[in-house]
Design a protein around this motif. Structure first.
Motif, PDB file in Angstrom:
ATOM      1  N   UNK B 231      34.631  51.257  42.260  1.00 16.19           N
ATOM      2  CA  UNK B 231      35.994  50.796  41.976  1.00 16.19           C
ATOM      3  C   UNK B 231      36.227  50.898  40.476  1.00 16.19           C
ATOM      4  N   UNK B 232      37.151  50.030  39.957  1.00 15.22           N
ATOM      5  CA  UNK B 232      37.346  49.980  38.506  1.00 15.22           C
ATOM      6  C   UNK B 232      36.735  48.672  37.997  1.00 15.22           C
ATOM      7  N   UNK B 233      36.460  48.631  36.689  1.00 10.42           N
ATOM      8  CA  UNK B 233      35.781  47.442  36.160  1.00 10.42           C
ATOM      9  C   UNK B 233      36.613  46.761  35.082  1.00 10.42           C
ATOM     10  N   UNK B 234      36.552  45.416  35.095  1.00 13.82           N
ATOM     11  CA  UNK B 234      37.185  44.637  34.021  1.00 13.82           C
ATOM     12  C   UNK B 234      36.045  43.947  33.281  1.00 13.82           C
ATOM     13  N   UNK B 235      36.070  44.051  31.966  1.00  9.33           N
ATOM     14  CA  UNK B 235      35.048  43.357  31.176  1.00  9.33           C
ATOM     15  C   UNK B 235      35.705  42.089  30.605  1.00  9.33           C
ATOM     16  N   UNK B 236      35.087  40.942  30.924  1.00  6.53           N
ATOM     17  CA  UNK B 236      35.702  39.658  30.551  1.00  6.53           C
ATOM     18  C   UNK B 236      34.763  38.889  29.618  1.00  6.53           C
ATOM     19  N   UNK B 247      33.635  33.892  41.060  1.00  4.48           N
ATOM     20  CA  UNK B 247      34.768  34.772  41.379  1.00  4.48           C
ATOM     21  C   UNK B 247      34.536  35.603  42.642  1.00  4.48           C
ATOM     22  N   UNK B 248      33.344  35.584  43.149  1.00  5.56           N
ATOM     23  CA  UNK B 248      33.058  36.382  44.349  1.00  5.56           C
ATOM     24  C   UNK B 248      33.877  35.837  45.509  1.00  5.56           C
ATOM     25  N   UNK B 249      34.484  36.693  46.237  1.00  2.52           N
ATOM     26  CA  UNK B 249      35.366  36.279  47.325  1.00  2.52           C
ATOM     27  C   UNK B 249      36.814  36.203  46.889  1.00  2.52           C
ATOM     28  N   UNK B 250      37.046  36.242  45.563  1.00  2.00           N
ATOM     29  CA  UNK B 250      38.415  36.263  45.035  1.00  2.00           C
ATOM     30  C   UNK B 250      39.106  37.538  45.523  1.00  2.00           C
ATOM     31  N   UNK B 251      40.347  37.473  46.007  1.00  2.00           N
ATOM     32  CA  UNK B 251      41.010  38.695  46.493  1.00  2.00           C
ATOM     33  C   UNK B 251      41.049  39.794  45.415  1.00  2.00           C
ATOM     34  N   UNK B 252      40.695  40.986  45.781  1.00  3.06           N
ATOM     35  CA  UNK B 252      40.720  42.140  44.860  1.00  3.06           C
ATOM     36  C   UNK B 252      39.419  42.323  44.101  1.00  3.06           C
ATOM     37  N   UNK B 253      38.545  41.321  44.086  1.00  5.63           N
ATOM     38  CA  UNK B 253      37.273  41.441  43.359  1.00  5.63           C
ATOM     39  C   UNK B 253      36.187  41.910  44.334  1.00  5.63           C
ATOM     40  N   UNK B 254      35.606  43.036  44.027  1.00  5.65           N
ATOM     41  CA  UNK B 254      34.598  43.608  44.934  1.00  5.65           C
ATOM     42  C   UNK B 254      33.208  43.041  44.653  1.00  5.65           C
ATOM     43  N   UNK B 265      31.222  41.517  34.048  1.00  4.31           N
ATOM     44  CA  UNK B 265      32.100  42.598  34.503  1.00  4.31           C
ATOM     45  C   UNK B 265      32.481  42.318  35.950  1.00  4.31           C
ATOM     46  N   UNK B 266      33.751  42.521  36.235  1.00  9.23           N
ATOM     47  CA  UNK B 266      34.215  42.353  37.613  1.00  9.23           C
ATOM     48  C   UNK B 266      34.672  43.712  38.127  1.00  9.23           C
ATOM     49  N   UNK B 267      34.068  44.148  39.205  1.00 14.40           N
ATOM     50  CA  UNK B 267      34.465  45.429  39.795  1.00 14.40           C
ATOM     51  C   UNK B 267      35.592  45.141  40.777  1.00 14.40           C
ATOM     52  N   UNK B 268      36.719  45.821  40.518  1.00 16.15           N
ATOM     53  CA  UNK B 268      37.917  45.562  41.333  1.00 16.15           C
ATOM     54  C   UNK B 268      38.451  46.878  41.883  1.00 16.15           C
ATOM     55  N   UNK B 269      39.377  46.744  42.828  1.00 13.62           N
ATOM     56  CA  UNK B 269      39.935  47.989  43.380  1.00 13.62           C
ATOM     57  C   UNK B 269      40.857  48.658  42.377  1.00 13.62           C
ATOM     58  N   UNK B 270      41.705  47.863  41.714  1.00 16.68           N
ATOM     59  CA  UNK B 270      42.629  48.424  40.738  1.00 16.68           C
ATOM     60  C   UNK B 270      42.699  47.464  39.550  1.00 16.68           C
ATOM     61  N   UNK B 271      42.217  47.922  38.393  1.00 17.32           N
ATOM     62  CA  UNK B 271      42.119  47.050  37.225  1.00 17.32           C
ATOM     63  C   UNK B 271      43.494  46.533  36.797  1.00 17.32           C
ATOM     64  N   UNK B 272      44.505  47.389  36.880  1.00 16.27           N
ATOM     65  CA  UNK B 272      45.855  47.019  36.440  1.00 16.27           C
ATOM     66  C   UNK B 272      46.408  45.851  37.249  1.00 16.27           C
ATOM     67  N   UNK B 273      46.143  45.856  38.531  1.00 15.87           N
ATOM     68  CA  UNK B 273      46.665  44.797  39.408  1.00 15.87           C
ATOM     69  C   UNK B 273      45.776  43.555  39.342  1.00 15.87           C
ATOM     70  N   UNK B 274      44.482  43.761  39.297  1.00 14.98           N
ATOM     71  CA  UNK B 274      43.548  42.639  39.458  1.00 14.98           C
ATOM     72  C   UNK B 274      43.350  41.819  38.180  1.00 14.98           C
ATOM     73  N   UNK B 275      43.587  42.402  36.987  1.00 18.03           N
ATOM     74  CA  UNK B 275      43.265  41.694  35.739  1.00 18.03           C
ATOM     75  C   UNK B 275      43.993  40.334  35.623  1.00 18.03           C
ATOM     76  N   UNK B 291      38.828  37.477  26.061  1.00 17.91           N
ATOM     77  CA  UNK B 291      39.372  38.846  26.209  1.00 17.91           C
ATOM     78  C   UNK B 291      39.088  39.341  27.623  1.00 17.91           C
ATOM     79  N   UNK B 292      39.991  40.204  28.098  1.00 22.89           N
ATOM     80  CA  UNK B 292      39.793  40.828  29.427  1.00 22.89           C
ATOM     81  C   UNK B 292      40.405  42.224  29.368  1.00 22.89           C
ATOM     82  N   UNK B 293      39.600  43.230  29.515  1.00 22.22           N
ATOM     83  CA  UNK B 293      40.129  44.604  29.420  1.00 22.22           C
ATOM     84  C   UNK B 293      39.357  45.518  30.383  1.00 22.22           C
ATOM     85  N   UNK B 294      40.038  46.604  30.692  1.00 22.50           N
ATOM     86  CA  UNK B 294      39.382  47.558  31.610  1.00 22.50           C
ATOM     87  C   UNK B 294      38.150  48.143  30.922  1.00 22.50           C
ATOM     88  N   UNK B 295      37.091  48.238  31.669  1.00 23.30           N
ATOM     89  CA  UNK B 295      35.849  48.808  31.116  1.00 23.30           C
ATOM     90  C   UNK B 295      35.615  50.182  31.753  1.00 23.30           C
TER      91      UNK B 295
END
Lengths: 396, 322
Positions: B231-236, B247-254, B265-275, B291-295
């Motif tokens: 998926x895509x990753x967010x670095x927090x 955060x596991x089980x949070x909708x959109x977080x894989x 790092x949170x692996x999500x389906x779509x970084x733009x939507x999930x951040x 800070x939280x940004x796409x990795x």
């Protein structure tokens, strides 16, 4: 038309590339052009072609009645160099064993008495040589020596007989000289060849074809194997160029290079070493071109079956070695059994040597079939080599 | 407008050498006017794939088509449209740069004026025009690689097969070579490039990742990264220590990967939507997001992940078969 033009451009590209590579590689230039020329100069300057005379001691027993003066035997027989005359055979045989001399000739004791008594005398000749050619030469010298001794004895006996006949009242006996009685005939050799036999001329003409074969075989075989080991075959396989174009380009370049070498060596032979060129230069040129073409075909086949440059060098040397023995360069083909001759005629140099010697030294050839043989070899080897090369290119 | 046919098509292509399976069931299409990067570890089967395309090898199974033809039996006109840069130097040490490229131009049928012009252009392109009269034997490894590239480009081919064109070149020259490859692509040329520099995959329109003779992935560079991560990753980064497992089980977080007590790092389906959702979930748990940004993982990381995953899959397959 487009395919022909582009094919022609490809062939020219290979010709130019091959020539540039040879010109740019100083070592190749030296070995290809200066090498043969230097070999010819050394050969012409150093080779005399005659077997050395046998260093000989003559043993003359005191009661033999023969002269013990060395100078009297100096020119007795061609091929014998009398270095000493001694009375005992023991020391002479020891010198022979130590290889200080090559032969000992022992004159029989009381030779004339034995003859007058109706007995045959034996002249012992001992030699100490391992060289089979020198051994054959010694046998010939011994026969000549025996004939010379017999002639001298007969002459002496004839002289004695004539004196006795005159004493007995037969004055006509004076009319026949004793040397005619001893040797009623003598051979008068006349060579009708248009040129005087000369070592440099005879072997020089042969070496021309011999060198050309070696250069052509090595040049194209090394060139092809180098391309393959370098990986260029992979490039050619993928490029719009056929195996025939690759080969034709290389063959033309090699023919040009061997042509330059052939002209240089021929000029050296004729102008510097004085080898006659009695025949038509065009026919000689045709001969050398055919030798080159057939040898290039042989080189292509060698390249196809060689994996590395080292293998090419080894195989080229094997061909060279075979040519030294079997092409007629040093050993006449008639010396070999008929069964071996077809193998000899597989070498381009065999035909080339026969033709160059004929054309240069006689002015014409009595065996024009050598031209056809070279032509057939060239076509078969080049066409076959091209087919084998195409298979290799497809697999590259 | 009718779409141009694919320049190269491999359909279930395999190649074995005795017992060794160098390439297994590879299928791919290279569209005209694109750059396909072929990457993979050493001995993965990249060069075998290229040699199937050049016709240097025949597939033991499957088919290969280059410009619509079997590469083992290409017509002369088709060959003239293809440029090939082999991995090893195949030109001539005792020819100058200009003579080497001129030789290749001639065997590709370039004549007279066009011959001279194209040789000049190709040498200028790889910055060898100033040393055009230097013998190849006196050139550095990098210069020889550029010389080979000039030879592959000299006839302006429609399809270029380049086996490691940037090997041994410095980064500046590699960048200039890629600039030129992009220019060729933009001019409608098709390029298939193998490379040992994984990060060069980014320069390609599509990447074929080969490992152990198998096509592990065939995707755009972006998609390749996505496949590696799943998926895509967010670095927090948070002000306080935060347990990312919350955060596991949070909708959109894989899945989540804790890197330090303050970062994950949170692996999500779509970084733009999930951040925004992830930031909100952290805040709701009493932590402050610094800070939280796409990795974006490097290609080295993506490459390693995919190759290791493929090796594990093969190992599992073998265990199951046993």
């Amino acid at each position: 038309m487009r395919v022909v033009t582009r094919g022609f451009a490809s062939v020219l590209a290979f010709v130019a590339k091959e020539l540039l590579e040879v010109i740019r590689s100083p070592a190749a230039l030296v070995s290809l052009t200066l090498g043969p020329v230097l070999i010819m100069v050394l050969f012409g300057a150093g080779f005399n072609g005659y077997s050395p005379a046998l260093r000989t001691v003559i043993v003359i027993p005191p009661d033999s009645g023969l002269s013990t003066d060395v100078s009297e035997y100096a020119d007795a027989v061609i091929g014998i160099d009398v270095v000493d005359v001694v009375p005992d055979r023991g020391p002479a045989e020891e010198r022979l064993r130590l290889r200080e001399i090559d032969a000992v000739i022992v004159a029989p004791a009381s030779m004339q008495d034995r003859f007058l008594a109706g007995e045959q005398s034996v002249v012992d000749v001992m030699i100490n040589v391992s060289d089979p050619i020198a051994s054959v030469n010694a046998a010939y010298v011994v026969k000549t020596l025996s004939a010379e001794l017999n002639r001298r004895i007969l002459e002496e006996v004839a002289r004695h007989g004539i004196a006795e006949a005159v004493k007995a009242g037969s004055p006509d006996a004076w009319d026949i000289p004793p040397e005619v009685i001893a040797a009623p005939t003598r051979a008068d050799l006349k060579n009708v060849a248009p040129t005087e036999p000369a070592v440099v001329s005879y072997y020089g003409a042969a070496i021309l074809a011999f060198i050309l074969q070696h250069i052509a075989v090595s040049l194209i075989a090394l060139s092809l194997v180098r391309e393959r080991t370098r990986g260029s075959f992979e490039l050619f396989r993928f490029a719009p160029v056929s195996a025939a174009e690759v080969l034709v380009g290389k063959v033309i370049a090699c023919v040009l290079i061997t042509g330059v070498v052939a002209v240089a060596v021929t000029l050296l032979l004729v102008r510097v070493l004085g080898v006659p060129l009695l025949g038509d230069p065009v026919q000689l040129g045709l001969t050398l071109a055919l030798v080159s073409a057939a040898s290039l075909g042989l080189g292509v086949v060698i390249a196809v079956f060689s994996d590395t440059e080292r293998q090419v060098v080894q195989m080229a040397l094997l061909v060279l070695l075979a040519s030294v023995f079997f092409s007629g360069l040093f050993l006449n083909l008639d010396l070999f059994r008929p069964l071996a001759r077809p193998f000899m005629y597989l070498l381009p140099a065999t035909h080339g040597i026969a033709l160059t010697q004929d054309l240069m030294l006689y002015g014409w050839t009595s065996a024009p079939w050598h031209f056809a043989a070279l032509g057939v070899m060239a076509v078969v080897l080049l066409v076959g080599g091209s087919a084998l090369l195409r298979r290799q290119l497809e697999r590259a | 407008m009718q779409k141009e046919p694919a320049a190269v098509v491999l359909d279930g292509a395999s190649r074995t050498f005795g017992d060794l399976e160098a390439l297994r069931d590879v299928s791919l299409r290279v569209e005209t006017g694109s750059i396909l990067g072929v990457i993979g570890p050493s001995g993965a089967g990249k060069t075998t794939a290229i040699r199937l395309m050049t016709g240097g090898l025949a597939p033991t199974a499957g088919t290969v088509h280059v410009l619509g033809e079997d590469p083992r039996h290409l017509r002369r006109r088709t060959r003239e449209k293809i440029g090939y840069l082999p991995q090893q130097f195949t030109l001539y040490p005792y020819l100058t740069a200009r003579e080497n490229v001129g030789f290749v131009a001639s065997i590709y049928g370039l004549l007279w004026f066009r011959h001279g012009r194209r040789v000049r252009e190709a040498l200028k392109l790889v910055e060898l025009w100033t040393v055009r009269n230097r013998l190849a034997a006196r050139m550095s490894g990098g210069m020889l690689r550029r010389l080979e590239l000039a030879a592959a480009l000299v006839h302006d081919p429609a399809l270029l097969l380049l086996d490691e064109p940037t090997a041994g070149l410095d980064p500046i020259l590699r960048a200039s070579i890629w600039t030129e490859l992009h220019r060729l692509r933009d001019a409608g040329r098709t390029l298939i490039v193998t490379t040992q520099y994984v990060n060069e995959a980014e320069e390609c329109d599509e990447v074929a990742l080969i490992s152990g003779g198998r096509l592990v992935a065939l995707a755009t560079p972006e998609e390749l990264r996505r496949q590696a991560l799943g998926g895509q990753a967010i670095e927090v980064e948070t002000e306080e220590a935060f347990d990312a497992a919350e955060l596991e089980g949070q909708p959109g977080v894989l899945r989540v990967i804790q890197t330090t007590p303050h970062t994950f790092q949170a692996v999500v389906e779509d970084a733009g939507i999930a951040t925004p959702d992830v930031v909100e979930a952290i805040t709701a748990r009493g932590a402050t997001v610094k800070s939280a940004r796409e990795w974006v993982p490097s290609f080295d990381d993506a490459f390693t992940t995919l190759v290791e995953r493929q090796a594990a899959d093969v190992s599992n397959e073998q265990e199951e078969a046993a």
